[in-house]
Design an enzyme around this catalytic site. Sequence first.
Site, PDB file in Angstrom:
ATOM      1  N   CYS A   1      -5.177   8.319   9.056  1.00 33.06           N
ATOM      2  CA  CYS A   1      -5.269   7.810  10.424  1.00 33.06           C
ATOM      3  C   CYS A   1      -4.908   8.906  11.426  1.00 33.06           C
ATOM      4  O   CYS A   1      -4.006   9.706  11.183  1.00 33.06           O
ATOM      5  CB  CYS A   1      -4.333   6.627  10.603  1.00 33.06           C
TER       6      CYS A   1
ATOM      7  N   ARG B   1       0.200  15.480  13.318  1.00 28.89           N
ATOM      8  CA  ARG B   1       0.900  14.933  12.141  1.00 28.89           C
ATOM      9  C   ARG B   1       1.435  16.095  11.296  1.00 28.89           C
ATOM     10  O   ARG B   1       0.878  16.448  10.259  1.00 28.89           O
ATOM     11  CB  ARG B   1      -0.025  14.025  11.336  1.00 28.89           C
TER      12      ARG B   1
ATOM     13  N   LYS C   1       0.829  -1.213   0.000  1.00 22.60           N
ATOM     14  CA  LYS C   1       0.000   0.000   0.000  1.00 22.60           C
ATOM     15  C   LYS C   1       0.863   1.262   0.000  1.00 22.60           C
ATOM     16  O   LYS C   1       0.670   2.160  -0.805  1.00 22.60           O
ATOM     17  CB  LYS C   1      -0.912   0.013   1.242  1.00 22.60           C
ATOM     18  N   ASN C   2       1.818   1.330   0.941  1.00 24.49           N
ATOM     19  CA  ASN C   2       2.541   2.586   1.107  1.00 24.49           C
ATOM     20  C   ASN C   2       3.529   2.871  -0.024  1.00 24.49           C
ATOM     21  O   ASN C   2       3.981   4.005  -0.172  1.00 24.49           O
ATOM     22  CB  ASN C   2       3.208   2.637   2.489  1.00 24.49           C
TER      23      ASN C   2
ATOM     24  N   ASP D   1       3.690   0.368  12.293  1.00 22.99           N
ATOM     25  CA  ASP D   1       2.442  -0.118  11.689  1.00 22.99           C
ATOM     26  C   ASP D   1       2.133  -1.569  12.077  1.00 22.99           C
ATOM     27  O   ASP D   1       1.091  -2.102  11.689  1.00 22.99           O
ATOM     28  CB  ASP D   1       2.492   0.031  10.160  1.00 22.99           C
TER      29      ASP D   1
ATOM     30  N   ARG E   1      -9.289   0.412   3.694  1.00 24.99           N
ATOM     31  CA  ARG E   1      -8.311   1.345   3.118  1.00 24.99           C
ATOM     32  C   ARG E   1      -7.007   0.631   2.783  1.00 24.99           C
ATOM     33  O   ARG E   1      -6.302   1.041   1.860  1.00 24.99           O
ATOM     34  CB  ARG E   1      -7.980   2.460   4.131  1.00 24.99           C
TER      35      ARG E   1
HETATM   36  C1  EPZ Z   1       4.117   6.839   6.809  1.00 25.77           C
HETATM   37  O1  EPZ Z   1       3.397   7.953   7.326  1.00 25.77           O
HETATM   38  C2  EPZ Z   1       3.102   5.731   6.631  1.00 25.77           C
HETATM   39  N1  EPZ Z   1       2.096   6.167   5.677  1.00 25.77           N
HETATM   40  C3  EPZ Z   1       2.487   5.355   7.988  1.00 25.77           C
HETATM   41  O2  EPZ Z   1       1.687   4.195   7.760  1.00 25.77           O
HETATM   42  C4  EPZ Z   1       3.595   4.990   8.968  1.00 25.77           C
HETATM   43  O3  EPZ Z   1       3.040   4.807  10.246  1.00 25.77           O
HETATM   44  C5  EPZ Z   1       4.670   6.078   9.031  1.00 25.77           C
HETATM   45  O4  EPZ Z   1       5.132   6.402   7.699  1.00 25.77           O
HETATM   46  C6  EPZ Z   1       5.876   5.667   9.851  1.00 25.77           C
HETATM   47  O5  EPZ Z   1       6.452   4.510   9.315  1.00 25.77           O
HETATM   48  C7  EPZ Z   1       2.348   6.120   4.382  1.00 25.77           C
HETATM   49  O6  EPZ Z   1       3.407   5.691   3.935  1.00 25.77           O
HETATM   50  C8  EPZ Z   1       1.263   6.559   3.481  1.00 25.77           C
HETATM   51  P1  EPZ Z   1       6.390   9.977   8.902  1.00 25.77           P
HETATM   52  P2  EPZ Z   1       4.095   9.398   7.327  1.00 25.77           P
HETATM   53  O7  EPZ Z   1       6.462  11.271   8.176  1.00 25.77           O
HETATM   54  O8  EPZ Z   1       4.953   9.518   6.147  1.00 25.77           O
HETATM   55  C9  EPZ Z   1       7.105  13.202  12.421  1.00 25.77           C
HETATM   56  C10 EPZ Z   1      -0.212   2.842   7.808  1.00 25.77           C
HETATM   57  O9  EPZ Z   1      -0.792   2.305   8.775  1.00 25.77           O
HETATM   58  N2  EPZ Z   1       7.101  14.231  11.349  1.00 25.77           N
HETATM   59  O10 EPZ Z   1       7.457   8.962   8.689  1.00 25.77           O
HETATM   60  O11 EPZ Z   1       2.998  10.391   7.516  1.00 25.77           O
HETATM   61  C11 EPZ Z   1       5.721  12.597  12.641  1.00 25.77           C
HETATM   62  O12 EPZ Z   1       4.929  13.397  13.489  1.00 25.77           O
HETATM   63  C12 EPZ Z   1       0.265   4.274   7.898  1.00 25.77           C
HETATM   64  O13 EPZ Z   1      -0.019   2.279   6.719  1.00 25.77           O
HETATM   65  C13 EPZ Z   1       7.442  15.536  11.647  1.00 25.77           C
HETATM   66  O14 EPZ Z   1       7.723  15.891  12.791  1.00 25.77           O
HETATM   67  O15 EPZ Z   1       4.955   9.296   8.635  1.00 25.77           O
HETATM   68  C14 EPZ Z   1       6.071  11.249  13.211  1.00 25.77           C
HETATM   69  O16 EPZ Z   1       6.287  11.366  14.595  1.00 25.77           O
HETATM   70  C15 EPZ Z   1      -0.229   4.971   9.086  1.00 25.77           C
HETATM   71  N3  EPZ Z   1       7.448  16.453  10.630  1.00 25.77           N
HETATM   72  C16 EPZ Z   1       7.403  10.879  12.527  1.00 25.77           C
HETATM   73  O17 EPZ Z   1       7.912  12.112  11.995  1.00 25.77           O
HETATM   74  C17 EPZ Z   1       7.143  16.134   9.336  1.00 25.77           C
HETATM   75  O18 EPZ Z   1       7.187  17.017   8.465  1.00 25.77           O
HETATM   76  C18 EPZ Z   1       7.293   9.869  11.379  1.00 25.77           C
HETATM   77  O19 EPZ Z   1       6.285  10.302  10.460  1.00 25.77           O
HETATM   78  C19 EPZ Z   1       6.818  14.800   9.045  1.00 25.77           C
HETATM   79  C20 EPZ Z   1       6.809  13.864  10.066  1.00 25.77           C
END
Ligand code: EPZ
Length: 419
Positions: A117, A122, A22-23, A306, A398
């Site tokens: 989610c 976020r 998916k991702n 995840d 989803r």
């Molecule tokens: C991706 O989300 C995945 N989604 C999520 O999977 C997954 O939980 C996550 O990565 C972590 O592995 C997709 O790939 C579509 P991040 P993403 O940016 O990219 C902080 C699922 O269940 N952060 O890696 O949104 C944030 O708050 C989903 O399939 C900032 O501070 O996650 C978090 O604590 C849910 N500033 C950490 O980084 C930013 O600009 C990691 O978030 C961006 C993120």
Amino acid sequence: MEKLKIVGGTKLRGNVRISGAKNAAVAIIPAVLMVDGVCVIENVPHIKDVLVIADILSDLGAKVKWLQDDVLEIDATTVNNYIATDDKVRSMRASYYLLGALLGRFHMATVRLPGGCNFGERPIDQHIKSFEALRASVNIDYDIVIAKSEKRLKATHIYLDVVSVGATINAMLAACMAEGTTIIENVAKEPHVVDLANFLNTMGASVRGAGTDTIRIRGVEKLHGGTYSIIPDQIEAGTFMIAAAAAGGDVLVENIIPQHMDSLSAKLSESGAIVTEFEDSIRVESNGMLKGVNVKTRPYPGFPTDLQPQMVTLLSAARGKSMVTEGVWESRFQYIEELKRMGADIVIADNRAIIHGVDRLRGATVKATDLRAGACLAIAGIIAEGTTYILDLKHIDRGYQNFEEKLTSLGANVVRIDE
Ligand code: EPZ
């Protein structure tokens, strides 16, 4: 309203074939917006998030056609619209990849801020910082992000303050067609980041280092069409591995990359399951009598956030005490209230779940509060005594293709009912 009805107490046996990731799919499909020519994408999971993002591309003017159940053909050559503000865009988190892709193609993007989610805050500050470093101006008007540059983006050096999958992918997309060579440091190393880089390279980009801490991107003027096959879904595979270990039985999880599962395989073995790796499959054997272990989620190659809810479910019925620390999201334990309704003994302290294993969970009516929470409740239903009803299936739909069919084929007693 649709519900899953699960009658617990069955062991799981047989083979299950894992769908495309998916991702990776939700990043690769927007990336097609930058391609001049026809892209054929294979091993695409047929799930709601993919249908929505494909629909958004179609609304933008791309020609989108399913050639087979898992093969998608997209021609975005004639797209001339960089505005994506529809409600659909808001409905999924990954639509923020439209920002990077549209900026890459038109050096202009107007995109509605994403939903998805809910794990608390976020932020997308690292995405914005990357676009600005590539010389785009970024303004946020209520929930709409407007990013633009008068001319082609300019290569730069970006250091991400947090390891973020989304920011890494968005920076990679925007830099692909920028002038010069961009270096992005402290990047995410998840398999889907590497898969997107491989897709872009197949279409003529020059992305090096994906899977390490530093990615170097030499901007090209044009990307061309081609055929690409998406990697198997690491999280779907992990969900079935955990289900097999927790329920007991003998399951071969097929069409996967075993190396992506290393952190989970190690934890399942530590808790008493037998995990055997083959070239593109993993067998999980278990008598369902597992022992507690401690887990901390981390960016790849650490234990995936995840898979945290599914692992907490397994541990809630394992012998002894376990501690699960969430190291990625500030708030990803909302589903625990639902597990507690099924008899789990779990206390939350800050970002830790302290779990005292109980002999048996009990069936109950519970709500899927997000995608992986839905998967964890299905596992809970399978290992519980009695009948469980799971509400809010939209979350499961989803991200999991044919979820209940796959569980049923392994012997679980799961049906979708419409009331
Ligand atoms: C991706 O989300 C995945 N989604 C999520 O999977 C997954 O939980 C996550 O990565 C972590 O592995 C997709 O790939 C579509 P991040 P993403 O940016 O990219 C902080 C699922 O269940 N952060 O890696 O949104 C944030 O708050 C989903 O399939 C900032 O501070 O996650 C978090 O604590 C849910 N500033 C950490 O980084 C930013 O600009 C990691 O978030 C961006 C993120």
